[in-house]
Design a protein around this motif. Structure first.
Motif, mmCIF file in Angstrom:
data_model
loop_
_atom_site.group_PDB
_atom_site.id
_atom_site.type_symbol
_atom_site.label_atom_id
_atom_site.label_comp_id
_atom_site.label_asym_id
_atom_site.label_seq_id
_atom_site.Cartn_x
_atom_site.Cartn_y
_atom_site.Cartn_z
ATOM 1 N N LEU A 90 16.398 -17.376 -5.203
ATOM 2 C CA LEU A 90 17.282 -16.642 -4.295
ATOM 3 C C LEU A 90 18.706 -17.189 -4.318
ATOM 4 O O LEU A 90 18.911 -18.365 -4.575
ATOM 5 N N PRO A 91 19.683 -16.343 -4.026
ATOM 6 C CA PRO A 91 19.561 -14.914 -3.705
ATOM 7 C C PRO A 91 19.408 -14.060 -4.952
ATOM 8 O O PRO A 91 19.940 -14.400 -6.014
ATOM 9 N N VAL A 92 18.692 -12.942 -4.818
ATOM 10 C CA VAL A 92 18.557 -12.005 -5.933
ATOM 11 C C VAL A 92 19.806 -11.129 -5.985
ATOM 12 O O VAL A 92 20.477 -10.916 -4.975
ATOM 13 N N ASN A 93 20.106 -10.595 -7.162
ATOM 14 C CA ASN A 93 21.276 -9.712 -7.274
ATOM 15 C C ASN A 93 20.906 -8.296 -7.675
ATOM 16 O O ASN A 93 21.786 -7.488 -7.973
ATOM 17 N N LEU A 94 19.596 -7.994 -7.660
ATOM 18 C CA LEU A 94 19.136 -6.645 -7.979
ATOM 19 C C LEU A 94 18.265 -6.117 -6.845
ATOM 20 O O LEU A 94 17.371 -6.819 -6.362
ATOM 21 N N VAL A 95 18.531 -4.879 -6.432
ATOM 22 C CA VAL A 95 17.722 -4.210 -5.410
ATOM 23 C C VAL A 95 17.261 -2.876 -5.986
ATOM 24 O O VAL A 95 18.086 -2.075 -6.442
ATOM 25 N N PHE A 96 15.945 -2.641 -5.971
ATOM 26 C CA PHE A 96 15.375 -1.418 -6.533
ATOM 27 C C PHE A 96 14.791 -0.533 -5.430
ATOM 28 O O PHE A 96 14.189 -1.031 -4.476
ATOM 29 N N ILE A 97 14.967 0.769 -5.604
ATOM 30 C CA ILE A 97 14.435 1.744 -4.663
ATOM 31 C C ILE A 97 13.300 2.520 -5.334
ATOM 32 O O ILE A 97 13.453 3.040 -6.436
ATOM 33 N N HIS A 98 12.171 2.607 -4.637
ATOM 34 C CA HIS A 98 10.980 3.305 -5.119
ATOM 35 C C HIS A 98 10.505 4.307 -4.063
ATOM 36 O O HIS A 98 10.965 4.286 -2.923
ATOM 37 N N HIS A 99 9.558 5.145 -4.453
ATOM 38 C CA HIS A 99 8.724 5.835 -3.476
ATOM 39 C C HIS A 99 7.276 5.652 -3.904
ATOM 40 O O HIS A 99 6.981 5.379 -5.069
#
Length: 235
Positions: A90-99
């Motif tokens: 941490l900290p991460v620098n990628l954020v992913f959006i799913h459903h």
């Protein structure tokens, strides 16, 4: 008298070292033990597995400044203990959006059942150690803790070691999630920044941006392209 003084000094040292956790009303313990709230790293002395359990169930416990998000802890939704998981750097620098491409849910009872079913599928059918997502998002805006901020997930092939994922519970090809759910994720990302879990200059992606999939659905994908930090450049 000398032995008493030594004990007092040692007690004070422990108090000082664990003060970040204690000052928030938490308990420092090995994270294999059940936590009634939410684990937070970096507030306790000792090994990386000795973490701060901030208590409080489904409120904002363990989330620091996440006062504007309702987080349902693993213990609150009845999660099965993971087989084995690794810690994120941490900290991460990628954020992913799913459903999730399942029916949506709108209330605590149906959402807890839905998240339990997803975890069972991920463990029993996919053979994963735990539910894959970092967090899952209900249509009423409640956030269900998956692997959480600190653990490597199984959500985005090739990028699990570098990012976290929010998965909206439902299927969002034809319509986007309600405003309450969208706002909850935006607030969670900002909370992650304040907690030091997410880099302030993070890059946001839809699942389809990096893996061959239609996830997170056309309507939701078009929505997140309007959000700050959405990146058109592959990581």
């Amino acid at each position: 008298m000398k032995s008493i003084l030594v004990l007092i000094v040692c007690w004070n040292l422990v108090q000082g070292d664990d003060s970040g956790c204690l000052s928030q009303g938490g308990t420092c313990q090995e994270d294999v033990l059940q936590c009634s709230g939410h684990y937070v790293s970096g507030l306790c002395t000792g090994s990386a597995t000795r973490r701060c359990c901030l208590h409080g169930g489904t409120g904002s416990s363990g989330t620091g400044s996440c006062h504007n998000v309702q987080i349902v802890s693993r213990s609150a939704w009845g999660a099965t203990a993971p087989k084995s998981v690794s810690n994120l750097h941490l900290p991460v620098n990628l954020v992913f959006i799913h459903h999730t491409e399942t029916p949506a849910c709108h209330d605590p009872a149906s959402c807890k059942s839905r998240v339990q079913n997803i975890q069972h599928y991920h463990i029993s059918t996919n053979g994963w150690a735990d539910i894959g997502y970092s967090f899952l998002v209900a249509e009423d805006g409640a956030i269900y803790e998956g692997r959480g901020w600190d653990r490597v997930g199984a959500h985005t092939e090739g990028y699990n070691q570098r990012g976290i994922a929010f998965s909206f519970i439902g299927s969002y090809s034809g319509s986007k999630p309600p405003a309450a759910a969208l706002t909850a994720v935006k607030n969670m990302i900002q909370c992650g920044i304040s907690l030091g879990k997410v880099a302030s200059g993070y890059h946001l992606y839809g699942h389809r941006d990096v893996n061959p999939t239609s996830c997170p659905g056309d309507a939701l994908y078009h929505e997140i392209q309007t959000w700050p930090h959405y990146s058109h450049t592959k990581p």
